[in-house]
Design a protein around this motif. Structure first.
Motif, PDB file in Angstrom:
ATOM      1  N   TRP A 162      82.275  84.097   5.464  1.00 29.08           N
ATOM      2  CA  TRP A 162      80.914  84.159   6.057  1.00 29.08           C
ATOM      3  C   TRP A 162      80.121  82.907   5.709  1.00 29.08           C
ATOM      4  CZ3 TRP A 162      76.533  85.567   2.689  1.00 29.08           C
ATOM      5  CH2 TRP A 162      75.310  85.691   3.356  1.00 29.08           C
ATOM      6  N   LYS A 163      80.094  82.505   4.457  1.00 33.67           N
ATOM      7  CA  LYS A 163      79.359  81.307   4.025  1.00 33.67           C
ATOM      8  C   LYS A 163      80.167  80.570   2.959  1.00 33.67           C
ATOM      9  CE  LYS A 163      74.291  81.769   4.658  1.00 33.67           C
ATOM     10  NZ  LYS A 163      74.469  81.958   6.094  1.00 33.67           N
ATOM     11  N   PRO A 182      85.014  89.771   9.535  1.00 36.58           N
ATOM     12  CA  PRO A 182      83.742  89.128   9.868  1.00 36.58           C
ATOM     13  C   PRO A 182      82.572  90.075   9.584  1.00 36.58           C
ATOM     14  CG  PRO A 182      84.886  89.827  11.872  1.00 36.58           C
ATOM     15  CD  PRO A 182      85.800  90.134  10.718  1.00 36.58           C
ATOM     16  N   VAL A 183      81.588  89.616   8.838  1.00 42.09           N
ATOM     17  CA  VAL A 183      80.405  90.441   8.525  1.00 42.09           C
ATOM     18  C   VAL A 183      79.247  89.527   8.172  1.00 42.09           C
ATOM     19  CG1 VAL A 183      81.186  90.656   6.128  1.00 42.09           C
ATOM     20  CG2 VAL A 183      79.540  92.293   7.039  1.00 42.09           C
ATOM     21  N   ASP A 184      78.039  89.948   8.520  1.00 39.60           N
ATOM     22  CA  ASP A 184      76.852  89.172   8.154  1.00 39.60           C
ATOM     23  C   ASP A 184      76.238  89.800   6.913  1.00 39.60           C
ATOM     24  OD1 ASP A 184      73.677  88.250   9.793  1.00 39.60           O
ATOM     25  OD2 ASP A 184      74.484  87.948   7.763  1.00 39.60           O
ATOM     26  N   PHE A 185      76.481  89.211   5.775  1.00 40.85           N
ATOM     27  CA  PHE A 185      76.002  89.803   4.517  1.00 40.85           C
ATOM     28  C   PHE A 185      74.483  89.725   4.373  1.00 40.85           C
ATOM     29  CE2 PHE A 185      79.766  91.225   2.500  1.00 40.85           C
ATOM     30  CZ  PHE A 185      80.804  90.402   2.912  1.00 40.85           C
ATOM     31  N   ILE A 218      71.623  92.004  -1.297  1.00 40.66           N
ATOM     32  CA  ILE A 218      71.686  91.047  -0.173  1.00 40.66           C
ATOM     33  C   ILE A 218      72.194  89.696  -0.680  1.00 40.66           C
ATOM     34  CG2 ILE A 218      70.354  89.819   1.578  1.00 40.66           C
ATOM     35  CD1 ILE A 218      70.696  92.705   2.278  1.00 40.66           C
ATOM     36  N   ILE A 219      73.471  89.409  -0.412  1.00 39.34           N
ATOM     37  CA  ILE A 219      74.061  88.151  -0.909  1.00 39.34           C
ATOM     38  C   ILE A 219      73.333  86.961  -0.270  1.00 39.34           C
ATOM     39  CG2 ILE A 219      76.168  86.762  -1.026  1.00 39.34           C
ATOM     40  CD1 ILE A 219      77.731  89.445  -0.903  1.00 39.34           C
ATOM     41  N   GLY A 220      72.841  86.069  -1.144  1.00 36.93           N
ATOM     42  CA  GLY A 220      72.092  84.905  -0.631  1.00 36.93           C
ATOM     43  C   GLY A 220      70.607  85.188  -0.554  1.00 36.93           C
TER      44      GLY A 220
END
Ligand code: G3P
Ligand code: MG
Length: 404
Positions: A162-163, A182-185, A218-220
């Motif tokens: 993801w990042k 695929p995922v939007d953390f 929430i990562i980030g």
């Protein structure tokens, strides 16, 4: 110990110290009737690493010990057993095949308790919540987690896919990338972290674990805790001795109605374990210690929301006892009113012996693993110390027959 011999006609058994006749044995067994059949007066729980295996290699005494349990013993009956390991990293259904070929006897999946097997009993709490699962290769533990009931299990490799800048010191290999989801953390709040097995990439897993717990999932995302000001960063361990009493002044508590803190669940507390390398190797417990040291350096206090499973925890021994009872009831075809005596055979005093002693099981410490006689008495006293698992089984059977 002289090898026990059978005399076919009288069904009497001669050992170096005793002669046992079947009659005596039978009267003892009656106590353990279950369903239509009899149970022997004892059953076994075996540790794996350092008792049956050394890394990929089978310890020779293991096959002889399992032969004895398969009926080649003075009681003339099969003696049930389960395997209780702080290892893991694959599904029990997969592990049974490997263990069966390594040990030369058929091992059933309901005979295997790995470090993370107990998570089957907590998965329902997180079934529909995103969780982070650590350890093992690629996404193997994700699949194990899903088979246990975790429907949204993510790996730190998913985070890197993801990042990549989340951890700039590791580039995904093609195999790792192929294992990612695929995922939007930024919109997928992680509710808990489960360390299923020994992390393969400590630094990546440490960084993402810290990101998750400091940002409330929430990562980030922004960190919710107020890090200890630089000038109040705790001194490194070796310097701390001189400054004991420096007050820790930070804790993460959830204000009323707010999201509960992120639980970090470790499945294996072993600092060391014995593989096929001459010296013991670092275990998952070392990762936990490193994590807490770094967290404390950043925030000023150890992370309080931690759950520990694995030997010697009471939760794991209770879970193993249930697995053993289910196995006996399956074999006996009915309810087991009274459990036969459970003998634990292990190589690690801190996990195998400490846990068995606390569970009230007679424990046998073998010298084929972590425990080294030359380093002095074991930190937890077993019922007996044996050279290897074969002597352990022989001693326990003898002991039970003497107690008739
Ligand atoms: O990683 C496994 C290790 O910590 C110990 O395994 O089988 O000796 O409990 P075991
Ligand atoms: Mg062991």
């Amino acid at each position: 110990m002289q090898r026990l011999a059978f005399s076919s006609s009288s069904r009497c058994v001669r050992s170096s110290t005793n002669v046992f006749c079947a009659r005596a044995v039978q009267s003892r067994q009656i106590q353990y009737r279950a369903g239509g059949s009899r149970l022997p007066p004892l059953v076994f729980t075996f540790d794996i690493d350092g008792v049956l295996l050394r890394g990929p290699h089978t310890i020779p005494a293991a096959r002889r010990a399992l032969d004895m349990l398969n009926g080649a013993n003075p009681m003339g009956v099969k003696i049930p057993f389960i395997l209780l390991t702080n290892g893991g990293g694959t599904h029990e259904e997969v592990r049974k095949h490997k263990l069966s070929s390594q040990l030369g006897v058929q091992i059933h999946s309901n005979q295997i308790v790995q470090a993370h097997t107990i998570l089957k009993s907590v998965a329902h709490k997180y079934a529909d919540k995103p969780v982070l699962v650590l350890g093992g290769l690629n996404d193997v533990v994700r699949k194990v987690a899903e088979s246990y009931g975790f429907k949204q299990a993510y790996t730190t490799l998913d985070v890197l896919a993801w990042k990549p800048e989340a951890w700039p010191f590791h580039e995904l290999t093609p195999e790792e990338r192929a294992s990612t989801k695929p995922v939007d953390f930024s919109t997928t709040p992680i509710s808990a972290i489960f360390v299923f097995h020994d992390p393969r990439n400590w630094s990546l897993d440490m960084q993402i674990t810290l990101d998750v717990i400091r940002s409330g999932g929430i990562i980030g995302g922004p960190y919710l805790d107020t890090p200890k000001p630089a000038d109040q960063q705790p001194l490194p361990q070796h310097e701390r001795a001189h400054s004991q009493g420096a007050p820790s002044q930070h804790r993460q508590v959830a204000p009323k109605g707010e999201k509960p803190p992120i639980e970090v669940v470790f499945c294996n507390p072993d600092l060391l374990w014995k593989s096929d390398f001459p010296q013991p190797r670092l275990g998952q417990g070392a990762f936990r210690m490193a994590f807490q040291t770094v967290y404390e350096a950043l925030v000023g206090t150890p992370y309080p929301h931690v759950t520990q499973y694995g030997k010697p925890t009471a939760a794991t021994y209770k879970f193993a006892e249930k697995v053993l009872r289910d196995r006996l009831e399956e074999l006996a075809g009915g309810r087991v009113e009274e459990m036969p005596r459970v003998y634990m055979v292990g190589d690690n005093p801190e996990s195998d012996i400490a846990g068995a002693n606390a569970a009230g099981w007679p424990s046998v410490l073998v010298k084929t693993g972590v425990y080294e006689e030359a380093r002095g008495p074991p930190t937890h006293t077993p019922t007996y110390i044996a050279e290897d698992v074969e002597e352990a089984v022989r001693w326990a059977i003898d002991r039970e027959m003497k107690q008739k």
